[in-house]
Design an enzyme around this catalytic site. Structure first.
Site, PDB file in Angstrom:
ATOM      1  N   GLU A  77       7.064 -52.489 -56.850  1.00  0.00           N
ATOM      2  CA  GLU A  77       6.719 -52.017 -58.020  1.00  0.00           C
ATOM      3  C   GLU A  77       7.028 -53.009 -59.102  1.00  0.00           C
ATOM      4  O   GLU A  77       6.203 -52.944 -60.354  1.00  0.00           O
ATOM      5  CB  GLU A  77       7.650 -51.017 -58.223  1.00  0.00           C
ATOM      6  CG  GLU A  77       7.800 -49.860 -57.350  1.00  0.00           C
ATOM      7  CD  GLU A  77       8.335 -49.858 -55.923  1.00  0.00           C
ATOM      8  OE1 GLU A  77       8.409 -49.194 -54.989  1.00  0.00           O
ATOM      9  OE2 GLU A  77       8.774 -51.196 -55.729  1.00  0.00           O
ATOM     10  N   PRO A 104      10.196 -61.932 -43.689  1.00  0.00           N
ATOM     11  CA  PRO A 104      10.828 -60.833 -43.689  1.00  0.00           C
ATOM     12  C   PRO A 104      11.201 -60.039 -45.149  1.00  0.00           C
ATOM     13  O   PRO A 104      11.204 -60.974 -46.267  1.00  0.00           O
ATOM     14  CB  PRO A 104      12.245 -61.034 -43.375  1.00  0.00           C
ATOM     15  CG  PRO A 104      12.112 -62.451 -42.592  1.00  0.00           C
ATOM     16  CD  PRO A 104      11.110 -63.187 -43.386  1.00  0.00           C
ATOM     17  N   ARG A 105      11.318 -58.562 -45.263  1.00  0.00           N
ATOM     18  CA  ARG A 105      11.040 -58.022 -46.409  1.00  0.00           C
ATOM     19  C   ARG A 105      12.481 -58.393 -47.159  1.00  0.00           C
ATOM     20  O   ARG A 105      12.533 -58.504 -48.534  1.00  0.00           O
ATOM     21  CB  ARG A 105      10.954 -56.432 -46.251  1.00  0.00           C
ATOM     22  CG  ARG A 105      11.205 -55.832 -47.619  1.00  0.00           C
ATOM     23  CD  ARG A 105       9.899 -55.749 -48.404  1.00  0.00           C
ATOM     24  NE  ARG A 105       9.922 -54.614 -49.374  1.00  0.00           N
ATOM     25  CZ  ARG A 105       8.945 -54.788 -50.246  1.00  0.00           C
ATOM     26  NH1 ARG A 105       7.983 -55.324 -50.080  1.00  0.00           N
ATOM     27  NH2 ARG A 105       8.904 -53.445 -51.129  1.00  0.00           N
ATOM     28  N   GLY A 137      10.285 -64.552 -54.195  1.00  0.00           N
ATOM     29  CA  GLY A 137       9.310 -64.659 -55.022  1.00  0.00           C
ATOM     30  C   GLY A 137       8.046 -65.203 -55.069  1.00  0.00           C
ATOM     31  O   GLY A 137       7.353 -65.685 -55.849  1.00  0.00           O
TER      32      GLY A 137
END
Length: 423
Positions: free
Chosen positions: A61, A271-272, A313
């Protein structure tokens, strides 16, 4: 009204459990510690006036919101932009992409005491909520202060719609208090209407995630990093991005099959969630792979097989280094993650079968032969192998993915026109 009071009472009674969860997460991810007060509306901000509040839950988002925020800053330079997120990964993306040009804090919990303190501090003239992060007390508090609330780039899966439907007495007043819902697709709009949203409150704009742009600076950074990792083209990179718990072992089993045939293949495993970085690195080492952390000072060697993307990031940068992409959250039942970042780089894309969070985007990519779905390590290895074997197939599939992006741009302008009604 009664339903919201009951919801609020339950939330207040759950505060001790919420605090335990916060402390637990802070132990695993220290970035939570200094920012716990922000969850209760206590922010370090100066007093603002007539700000624009943009709420984005997490990474996807936030990335989608960045072009919108930059346009808001250009169109309304007199208004400060406040952006809130819910996760450290989302926070990191705000810092990396927007820096000090916005005021950023974690979103306060949906408790009247927290929301009221936060609104008093930032005094917004508009709240823009990205996608589907609906909180009854937040929306009610804004409506009481005549602050318009726009649900932007809105999506609503069948699963989420069913969940909201179960709490109709809470959902319907909340939807009625929204000023505008700008939906990604007609299917999303229809689900909102079925929940009781007035047709005058909704319009369909398409997904602003198609309006993603990759700067020349980022392209240059990716080229340099890819040259370093591949020895200037001596290796191929397969990225497995935004993986969730339960997927990494499947990906590593697929990589084991691939590495036997293509020893020069590098796996970039991202990984998330940051609290899983070390766990996934250890899983890779236990599987017998020579594993390096992106954040480490270790030099990439000829023997390196797996790179763990353990920095915050940098996912868009990592996609630019890759030749083939697997997008995670799709081999487990979490609904998948955004595939358009990989598409913007012109990568062939593979996902699992759980893509209900991005159903329309998934269908669009599949309809244009730009996305392949798999369901286990064997089918995953097979599809990656097909792309390795044929540079032409790899290039053509990536080009089709990029073409889907190009042909669906324009949603951002339509969203900005809708927002302008309330400015």
């Amino acid at each position: 009204m009664i339903a919201r009071y009951i919801y609020t009472l339950i939330f207040y009674l759950a505060i001790p459990l919420v605090m335990i969860r916060l402390f637990y997460r802070a132990l695993k991810s220290p970035a939570y510690w200094p920012r716990i007060p922000e969850r209760f509306g206590v922010t370090p901000s100066p007093m603002l006036h007539n700000s624009i509040w943009v709420h984005a839950v997490s990474v996807g988002e936030t990335i989608a919101a960045v072009p919108l925020i930059k346009q808001l800053q250009q169109r309304y330079p007199e208004s400060s932009v406040v952006i809130t997120t819910m996760t450290p990964t989302g926070s990191a993306r705000v810092s990396a992409l927007l820096g000090d040009s916005v005021f950023h804090v974690y979103s306060p919990y949906d408790l009247p005491v927290a929301i009221n303190a936060f609104l008093k501090r930032i005094q917004p003239k508009l709240l823009i909520i990205m996608e589907t992060e609906l909180w009854p007390n937040t929306i009610y508090a804004c409506s009481q202060r005549s602050i318009p609330v726009v649900l932007a780039n809105a999506r609503l899966s069948e699963k989420s719609a069913a969940g909201y439907q179960r709490f109709g007495p809470l959902t319907q007043p909340m939807l009625g208090a929204l000023s505008k819902v700008v939906a990604q697709s007609q299917a999303d709009a229809d689900r909102f209407l079925a929940l009781g949203l007035n047709s005058a409150q909704i319009q369909v704009s398409g997904s602003i995630k198609f309006d993603i742009s990759i700067s020349e600076t980022l392209q240059d950074q990716s080229r340099r990093l890819k040259d370093h990792w591949t020895g200037k083209g001596k290796k191929l990179i397969w990225i497995a991005a935004s993986t969730r718990e339960g997927e990494d072992a499947t990906i590593l089993r697929a990589f084991e099959q691939l590495a036997e045939r293509w020893p020069n293949l590098l796996l970039l495993l991202v990984p998330r969630h940051p609290e899983r970085f070390k766990q996934v690195a250890e899983l890779s080492r236990r599987a017998g792979f020579n594993t390096m952390l992106r954040s480490s000072a270790d030099t990439l060697s000829e023997q390196t097989q797996v790179i763990i993307g353990d920095t915050m990031g940098e996912l868009l940068l990592f996609y630019g280094c890759a030749d083939i992409a697997f997008v995670g959250g799709s081999l487990v039942d979490t609904g998948g993650h955004n595939m358009l970042e990989a598409a913007a780089w012109g990568l062939p894309i593979i996902t699992g079968e759980s893509n209900f969070n991005f159903a329309e985007i998934s269908q669009l990519l599949q309809a244009n032969s730009a996305l392949v779905t798999v369901n286990d390590s064997e089918s995953l290895a097979e599809q990656v192998g097909l792309f390795i074997d044929s540079p032409e197939h790899r290039s053509e599939t990536g080009d089709r993915a990029k073409a889907v992006i190009a042909s669906n741009r324009g949603s951002l302008d339509r969203l900005l026109d809708a927002i302008n009604e309330f400015m």
